[in-house]
Design a protein around this motif. Structure first.
Motif, PDB file in Angstrom:
ATOM      1  N   PRO A  61       0.837  -1.216   0.000  1.00  0.00           N
ATOM      2  CA  PRO A  61       0.000   0.000   0.000  1.00  0.00           C
ATOM      3  C   PRO A  61       0.866   1.258   0.000  1.00  0.00           C
ATOM      4  N   GLY A  62       0.438   2.249  -0.788  1.00  0.00           N
ATOM      5  CA  GLY A  62       1.222   3.454  -1.005  1.00  0.00           C
ATOM      6  C   GLY A  62       1.648   3.518  -2.452  1.00  0.00           C
ATOM      7  N   TYR A  63       2.106   2.342  -2.976  1.00  0.00           N
ATOM      8  CA  TYR A  63       2.405   2.159  -4.394  1.00  0.00           C
ATOM      9  C   TYR A  63       3.387   3.193  -4.951  1.00  0.00           C
ATOM     10  N   SER A  64       4.322   3.619  -4.100  1.00  0.00           N
ATOM     11  CA  SER A  64       5.419   4.452  -4.605  1.00  0.00           C
ATOM     12  C   SER A  64       6.449   3.525  -5.238  1.00  0.00           C
ATOM     13  N   PRO A  65       7.369   4.057  -6.061  1.00  0.00           N
ATOM     14  CA  PRO A  65       8.327   3.180  -6.752  1.00  0.00           C
ATOM     15  C   PRO A  65       9.094   2.259  -5.822  1.00  0.00           C
ATOM     16  N   GLY A  66       9.390   2.711  -4.604  1.00  0.00           N
ATOM     17  CA  GLY A  66      10.160   1.882  -3.696  1.00  0.00           C
ATOM     18  C   GLY A  66       9.358   0.762  -3.064  1.00  0.00           C
ATOM     19  N   ASP A  67       8.005   0.775  -3.240  1.00  0.00           N
ATOM     20  CA  ASP A  67       7.154  -0.266  -2.650  1.00  0.00           C
ATOM     21  C   ASP A  67       6.677  -1.282  -3.679  1.00  0.00           C
ATOM     22  N   LEU A  68       6.829  -0.966  -4.951  1.00  0.00           N
ATOM     23  CA  LEU A  68       6.348  -1.870  -5.996  1.00  0.00           C
ATOM     24  C   LEU A  68       7.353  -2.993  -6.244  1.00  0.00           C
ATOM     25  N   ILE A  69       6.820  -4.169  -6.639  1.00  0.00           N
ATOM     26  CA  ILE A  69       7.690  -5.278  -7.034  1.00  0.00           C
ATOM     27  C   ILE A  69       8.461  -4.862  -8.286  1.00  0.00           C
ATOM     28  N   ASP A  70       9.759  -5.116  -8.293  1.00  0.00           N
ATOM     29  CA  ASP A  70      10.589  -4.734  -9.439  1.00  0.00           C
ATOM     30  C   ASP A  70      11.171  -5.993 -10.070  1.00  0.00           C
ATOM     31  N   LEU A  71      11.095  -6.068 -11.389  1.00  0.00           N
ATOM     32  CA  LEU A  71      11.524  -7.244 -12.126  1.00  0.00           C
ATOM     33  C   LEU A  71      12.370  -6.837 -13.322  1.00  0.00           C
ATOM     34  N   ALA A  72      13.328  -7.681 -13.672  1.00  0.00           N
ATOM     35  CA  ALA A  72      14.066  -7.543 -14.929  1.00  0.00           C
ATOM     36  C   ALA A  72      13.748  -8.793 -15.727  1.00  0.00           C
ATOM     37  N   PHE A  73      12.999  -8.671 -16.797  1.00  0.00           N
ATOM     38  CA  PHE A  73      12.567  -9.893 -17.487  1.00  0.00           C
ATOM     39  C   PHE A  73      12.459  -9.716 -18.991  1.00  0.00           C
ATOM     40  N   THR A  74      12.873 -10.782 -19.660  1.00  0.00           N
ATOM     41  CA  THR A  74      12.639 -11.002 -21.078  1.00  0.00           C
ATOM     42  C   THR A  74      12.208 -12.459 -21.196  1.00  0.00           C
ATOM     43  N   GLU A  75      11.912 -12.914 -22.395  1.00  0.00           N
ATOM     44  CA  GLU A  75      11.507 -14.309 -22.553  1.00  0.00           C
ATOM     45  C   GLU A  75      12.657 -15.267 -22.248  1.00  0.00           C
ATOM     46  N   GLU A  76      13.921 -14.761 -22.360  1.00  0.00           N
ATOM     47  CA  GLU A  76      15.083 -15.624 -22.119  1.00  0.00           C
ATOM     48  C   GLU A  76      15.527 -15.620 -20.663  1.00  0.00           C
ATOM     49  N   SER A  77      15.222 -14.559 -19.924  1.00  0.00           N
ATOM     50  CA  SER A  77      15.726 -14.466 -18.550  1.00  0.00           C
ATOM     51  C   SER A  77      14.776 -13.639 -17.692  1.00  0.00           C
ATOM     52  N   ILE A  78      14.497 -14.162 -16.506  1.00  0.00           N
ATOM     53  CA  ILE A  78      13.597 -13.462 -15.577  1.00  0.00           C
ATOM     54  C   ILE A  78      14.285 -13.390 -14.218  1.00  0.00           C
ATOM     55  N   GLU A  79      14.253 -12.198 -13.611  1.00  0.00           N
ATOM     56  CA  GLU A  79      14.902 -12.032 -12.307  1.00  0.00           C
ATOM     57  C   GLU A  79      14.124 -10.999 -11.487  1.00  0.00           C
ATOM     58  N   VAL A  80      13.957 -11.268 -10.204  1.00  0.00           N
ATOM     59  CA  VAL A  80      13.300 -10.339  -9.282  1.00  0.00           C
ATOM     60  C   VAL A  80      14.391  -9.466  -8.672  1.00  0.00           C
ATOM     61  N   THR A  81      14.261  -8.149  -8.857  1.00  0.00           N
ATOM     62  CA  THR A  81      15.261  -7.239  -8.283  1.00  0.00           C
ATOM     63  C   THR A  81      14.776  -6.604  -6.984  1.00  0.00           C
ATOM     64  N   PHE A  82      13.451  -6.613  -6.747  1.00  0.00           N
ATOM     65  CA  PHE A  82      12.911  -6.144  -5.472  1.00  0.00           C
ATOM     66  C   PHE A  82      11.595  -6.877  -5.230  1.00  0.00           C
ATOM     67  N   SER A  83      11.499  -7.563  -4.090  1.00  0.00           N
ATOM     68  CA  SER A  83      10.367  -8.452  -3.840  1.00  0.00           C
ATOM     69  C   SER A  83       9.218  -7.788  -3.086  1.00  0.00           C
ATOM     70  N   ALA A  84       9.421  -6.588  -2.547  1.00  0.00           N
ATOM     71  CA  ALA A  84       8.397  -5.897  -1.749  1.00  0.00           C
ATOM     72  C   ALA A  84       7.892  -6.768  -0.602  1.00  0.00           C
ATOM     73  N   GLY A  85       8.766  -7.606  -0.082  1.00  0.00           N
ATOM     74  CA  GLY A  85       8.415  -8.423   1.084  1.00  0.00           C
ATOM     75  C   GLY A  85       7.806  -9.770   0.765  1.00  0.00           C
ATOM     76  N   MET A  86       7.538 -10.049  -0.517  1.00  0.00           N
ATOM     77  CA  MET A  86       6.934 -11.338  -0.886  1.00  0.00           C
ATOM     78  C   MET A  86       8.030 -12.374  -1.132  1.00  0.00           C
ATOM     79  N   ASP A  87       8.777 -12.671  -0.078  1.00  0.00           N
ATOM     80  CA  ASP A  87       9.936 -13.552  -0.230  1.00  0.00           C
ATOM     81  C   ASP A  87       9.608 -15.022  -0.055  1.00  0.00           C
ATOM     82  N   ARG A  88       8.468 -15.313   0.593  1.00  0.00           N
ATOM     83  CA  ARG A  88       8.130 -16.705   0.882  1.00  0.00           C
ATOM     84  C   ARG A  88       6.722 -17.011   0.400  1.00  0.00           C
ATOM     85  N   PRO A  89       6.466 -18.256  -0.010  1.00  0.00           N
ATOM     86  CA  PRO A  89       5.095 -18.634  -0.378  1.00  0.00           C
ATOM     87  C   PRO A  89       4.159 -18.457   0.812  1.00  0.00           C
TER      88      PRO A  89
END
Length: 336
Positions: free
Chosen positions: A64-92
């Motif tokens: 909640p707040g949805y500022s850039p520092g709180d949003l999930i950040d990803l670097a992804f293409t069809e060949e490679s996907i990586e999470v650069t910021f998880s926003a706290g969603m680190d565990r199932p």
């Protein structure tokens, strides 16, 4: 943020399954950095295109707040996907104690309904849930030992396979209303639960109609090498053929003591009077009609209630009941 411009995700009819996938994706990609969309799709049970659509949606999710520092950040293409910021969603997500308790109760209730599902699979699911919640709820650390094998498990398993594979099945069935065992070929429709008992609903080729067959009365079942064909799509509200009087079966008029009113829930018995216009006297006998299949079975049925269910017509059956009752009394000799 380091991702392609987000495109609007298409509406999905499978909302619950997609939500579960989205919740699991962040910890999944954290555990598999650099994985391709194709490999991720294989693990997640979806397609590479859907993975890319889901990533675009995740890219705009966060706290909640949805500022850039709180949003999930990803670097992804069809060949490679990586999470650069998880926003706290680190565990199932984990089940809460309440959620786990409800799930365990439901699974154990399903096991008690014989034939409805694979008991071994349900027990494995129970063991996994118990292991996942650990000691957060009052359960044993070890799963309960498997119950003894049910003699009817074979036929029940075959019937489930027939429904799952849409194959015709040959069964040997005991009909309580007719007091007889018969061989039938059935085109299955579904397995359903009625008043706590499991039934196979299907097209009976012998009767040429939709019938319900109680699973614990199927003595033997054999899967046939032909597809099930139901001549017409049955109306779900009219498929309880087991509980509808067969016009070919005889119907007797009976009188039931009030203390035995419960029998009307278990046999083909209908009260004569509308409940709203029944006698106000709680001790008054209940007038009813009962459909039965065999005079011998009906005689045993009446004798089993010791005169508390009385026959009002059918003189031949009434005579047989009286003769057998007198014979039973004579067996006691002078002690009567």
């Amino acid at each position: 943020m380091t991702g392609p411009a987000g495109s609007k995700a298409p509406a999905s009819s499978g909302v619950p399954s997609r939500l579960s996938r989205l919740l699991a994706m962040v910890p999944y990609f954290l555990a598999h950095p650099g994985i391709s969309a194709a490999d991720a799709a294989a693990d997640l049970g979806t397609t590479p295109a859907q993975v890319m659509t889901d990533l675009n949606q995740l890219w705009m999710c966060g706290l909640p707040g949805y500022s850039p520092g709180d949003l999930i950040d990803l670097a992804f293409t069809e060949e490679s996907i990586e999470v650069t910021f998880s926003a706290g969603m680190d565990r199932p997500l984990r089940l809460t104690a309440t959620e786990a308790s409800v799930l365990l109760v439901a699974l154990r209730a399903l096991i008690d309904m014989q034939g409805l599902l694979d008991t071994a699979a349900a027990q494995r699911a129970i063991a996994k849930v118990e292991k996942a919640v650990g000691t957060s709820i009052a359960i044993t650390d070890e799963p309960a030992p498997p119950e003894p094998a049910d003699a009817s498990a074979g036929p029940m398993s075959t019937v489930r396979d027939a429904v799952r594979l849409t194959r015709a099945v040959s069964i040997r069935y005991y009909s309580a209303s007719r007091d007889a065992v018969s061989e039938r070929v059935v085109d299955p429709v579904r397995i359903q639960v009625v008043d706590g008992a499991s039934y196979l609903e299907g097209w009976c080729r012998e009767s040429e109609g939709i019938r319900l067959f109680r699973l614990d009365r199927i003595d033997d079942a054999r899967l046939l090498d032909e597809k099930a064909v139901v001549p017409a799509s049955p109306d779900s509200g009219a498929t309880l053929a087991l509980f509808n009087a067969d016009p070919q079966l005889p119907t007797a008029e009976i009188e039931i003591d009030p203390s035995l009113a419960w029998v009307m829930e278990y046999y083909l018995i209908d009260p004569v009077a509308d409940p709203e216009h029944a006698s106000p006297d709680p001790d008054a006998p209940i007038a009813a009609t009962m459909t039965y299949g065999s005079p011998d079975w009906f005689t045993r049925f009446l004798l089993g209630f010791g005169g508390r269910i009385r026959l009002q017509n059918e003189p031949d059956v009434a005579r047989d009941v009286a003769d057998r009752a007198r014979a039973a009394l004579r067996a006691y000799g002078d002690d009567v």
